[in-house]
Design a protein around this motif. Structure first.
Motif, short mmCIF file in Angstrom:
data_model
loop_
_atom_site.label_atom_id
_atom_site.label_comp_id
_atom_site.label_asym_id
_atom_site.label_seq_id
_atom_site.Cartn_x
_atom_site.Cartn_y
_atom_site.Cartn_z
N ILE A 302 0.85 -1.32 0.10
CA ILE A 302 0.10 -0.01 0.23
C ILE A 302 0.68 1.38 0.18
O ILE A 302 0.33 2.32 0.21
CB ILE A 302 -1.03 0.34 1.35
N SER A 305 -0.38 4.06 -2.34
CA SER A 305 -1.84 4.59 -1.81
C SER A 305 -1.34 5.63 -0.58
O SER A 305 -2.13 6.81 -0.52
CB SER A 305 -2.82 3.48 -1.32
N VAL A 306 -0.32 5.31 0.15
CA VAL A 306 -0.18 6.18 1.33
C VAL A 306 0.39 7.40 0.98
O VAL A 306 0.18 8.47 1.31
CB VAL A 306 0.72 5.16 2.26
N ALA A 309 -2.13 9.62 -0.21
CA ALA A 309 -3.04 10.31 0.87
C ALA A 309 -2.28 11.20 1.27
O ALA A 309 -2.70 12.21 1.78
CB ALA A 309 -3.28 9.28 1.80
N ARG A 350 -6.01 10.59 6.60
CA ARG A 350 -6.22 10.02 5.38
C ARG A 350 -5.39 8.99 5.31
O ARG A 350 -5.71 7.80 4.68
CB ARG A 350 -6.28 10.82 4.35
N VAL A 354 -6.15 4.74 5.00
CA VAL A 354 -5.61 3.88 3.73
C VAL A 354 -4.94 2.56 4.51
O VAL A 354 -5.37 1.27 3.96
CB VAL A 354 -4.74 4.51 2.86
N ASP A 357 -7.84 0.50 6.14
CA ASP A 357 -8.56 -0.26 5.34
C ASP A 357 -7.89 -1.38 4.61
O ASP A 357 -8.64 -2.49 4.17
CB ASP A 357 -9.27 0.79 4.15
#
Length: 449
Positions: A302, A305-306, A309, A350, A354, A357
């Motif tokens: 991830i 994605s981090v 964010a 945020r 991430v 989730d």
């Protein structure tokens, strides 16, 4: 979403012909099943033996049929990896069981063995008596597998399903503690560690103990006794005459600070070690190696994605003041320093969402934890960490933090850069004193001027 999956599942085998039908596996554990020619698998020739092995889960399963001499093996290949052990593929390394006996090997996790055993072995004996099987537990604490032996496929299968139910119940209950968590380390900042050490010392009165000893020594030095010495020349003796002994009245000894702290429920054990200071993102129960490896993979996967964010920019936080988690200050369970993101853009929250989730989606977070909203904070004192005293049957669950809050309620602990996220293992520590790092995810670094 069901956050806690069953460790294993064995589908009942009603009969075998030249083909073997296996249902889709749904767990991360490894199962090996061995039977003889007198079992329900009498469709094969008497000289042949069947080995069924359930491998770690994937979305699709396939059958591999190999023949070594007079021995036939069928493998339910449920793993995306291709590293199948020799003892599964090579017929000569497969163990042979006596006629009419069936065996299943289950990977349940070392931390769960004690729940299968039960107090003084009561759970194990009850299962063996009711199911008509023999449960063999590992002799070493580091081993993850147990074996179930029985006279039929049915009794072995039912015993395995009962153990799966026990494990599910244990995992969902407080009986099994959290083993790992995702952390944002703060102990990497020496200036914060120094402030927290001084905070603890000032409350525990470590410096005042030395001053109290110096005061006692000074009082003893000022105590004088007046005497009159006369020498007798004839007898060569010295006569001692006490002229006066001053009467010194000492005030009643004040109640020591340590006694006062104990009355308030404050002792060293409830302070968080400065070398372990961190922000907690999500708590995890990873009771076997498969789940630990899955968590590592999630954290590493991830990273993009981090970064998105965080807008690919460094994130700084400010720690200021002290507050209790719930309830009044005189009955505090957790005392913490509130966290404020500098710039108030919400990027850190945020990024944490991430991360959470992703672990929820992977089935590594308990359902009750997945529903909780994240509150970023740095725990300073926690009554749960209190060590039980021998002379006290009941452990104090709270402490009185009113004086601490009065003195440090507006303390400015400083501003700090969040440099990375860790998959941290509880109760195990690296050489720097922080929790064992199983995997890490770097955050954007500090921008140069």
């Amino acid at each position: 979403m069901l956050a806690c999956r069953t460790l294993f599942r064995i589908d009942r085998v009603f009969g075998f012909t030249s083909r073997c039908f296996l249902s889709k596996p749904e767990s991360f554990s490894i199962l090996s099943f061995r039977g003889s020619e007198n079992s329900a698998m009498d469709g094969f020739k008497k000289q042949k033996m069947v080995n069924l092995v359930w491998r770690p889960i994937s979305t699709q399963s396939s059958l591999i049929l190999t023949e070594a001499g007079n021995e036939v093996q069928e493998v339910a290949q449920c793993s995306k990896s291709s590293d199948v052990s020799k003892e599964v593929i090579e017929g000569e390394t497969a163990s042979v069981v006596s006629a009419g006996n069936h065996s299943v090997s289950l990977e349940v996790g070392a931390s769960l063995i004690k729940f299968i055993r039960g107090k003084e072995g009561t759970t194990q004996m009850k299962l063996e008596e009711e199911m008509g099987v023999k449960i063999i537990l590992p002799s070493s604490r580091d081993e993850d597998h147990i074996s179930i032996e029985g006279g039929s496929v049915d009794c072995v299968t039912k015993a395995s399903e009962r153990i799966a139910t026990i494990i599910d119940e244990v995992v969902r209950s407080p009986s099994l503690d959290y083993s790992h968590f995702v952390s944002l380390p703060l102990a990497i900042h020496p200036e914060l560690v120094d402030k927290l050490v001084n905070f603890q010392n000032s409350i525990l009165g470590i410096h005042s103990i030395a001053s109290d000893k110096q005061d006692d020594q000074a009082n003893r030095a000022t105590t004088n006794v007046a005497v009159d010495l006369k020498a007798n020349s004839e007898t060569n003796q010295v006569n001692v005459g006490i002229k006066s002994i001053p009467i010194v009245s000492y005030p009643p000894k004040a109640k020591s600070k340590s006694s006062t702290l104990l009355d308030l429920g404050i002792e060293k054990s409830i302070f968080i070690k400065p070398s372990t200071f961190h922000l907690t993102v999500v708590m995890l129960k990873l009771w076997n190696k498969d789940r630990v490896n899955a968590a590592r993979d999630v954290l590493k996967s991830i990273s993009p994605s981090v970064m998105d964010a965080l807008d690919n920019k460094p994130v700084f936080i400010r720690l200021k003041g002290l507050d209790c988690m719930r309830g009044p200050l005189d009955k505090t369970r957790v005392l913490y320093a509130p966290v404020e993101e500098i710039g108030d853009e919400g990027r850190l929250l945020r990024a944490c969402q991430v991360i959470t989730d992703a672990f929820v989606k992977a089935g590594l977070v308990l359902e009750k934890d997945a529903k909780q909203s994240l509150k970023l904070h740095v725990t300073v004192m926690n009554a749960r960490h209190r060590k039980r005293r021998k002379n006290n049957k009941k452990k104090m669950e709270t402490f009185d933090a009113r004086e601490i809050h009065k003195q440090f309620g507006n303390e400015d602990w400083g501003e700090y850069l969040i440099r990375e996220a860790h998959l941290s293992q509880r109760f195990v520590f690296d050489q720097n004193g922080f929790y064992r790092c199983c995997a890490s995810l770097p955050f954007p670094g500090e921008q140069k001027a």
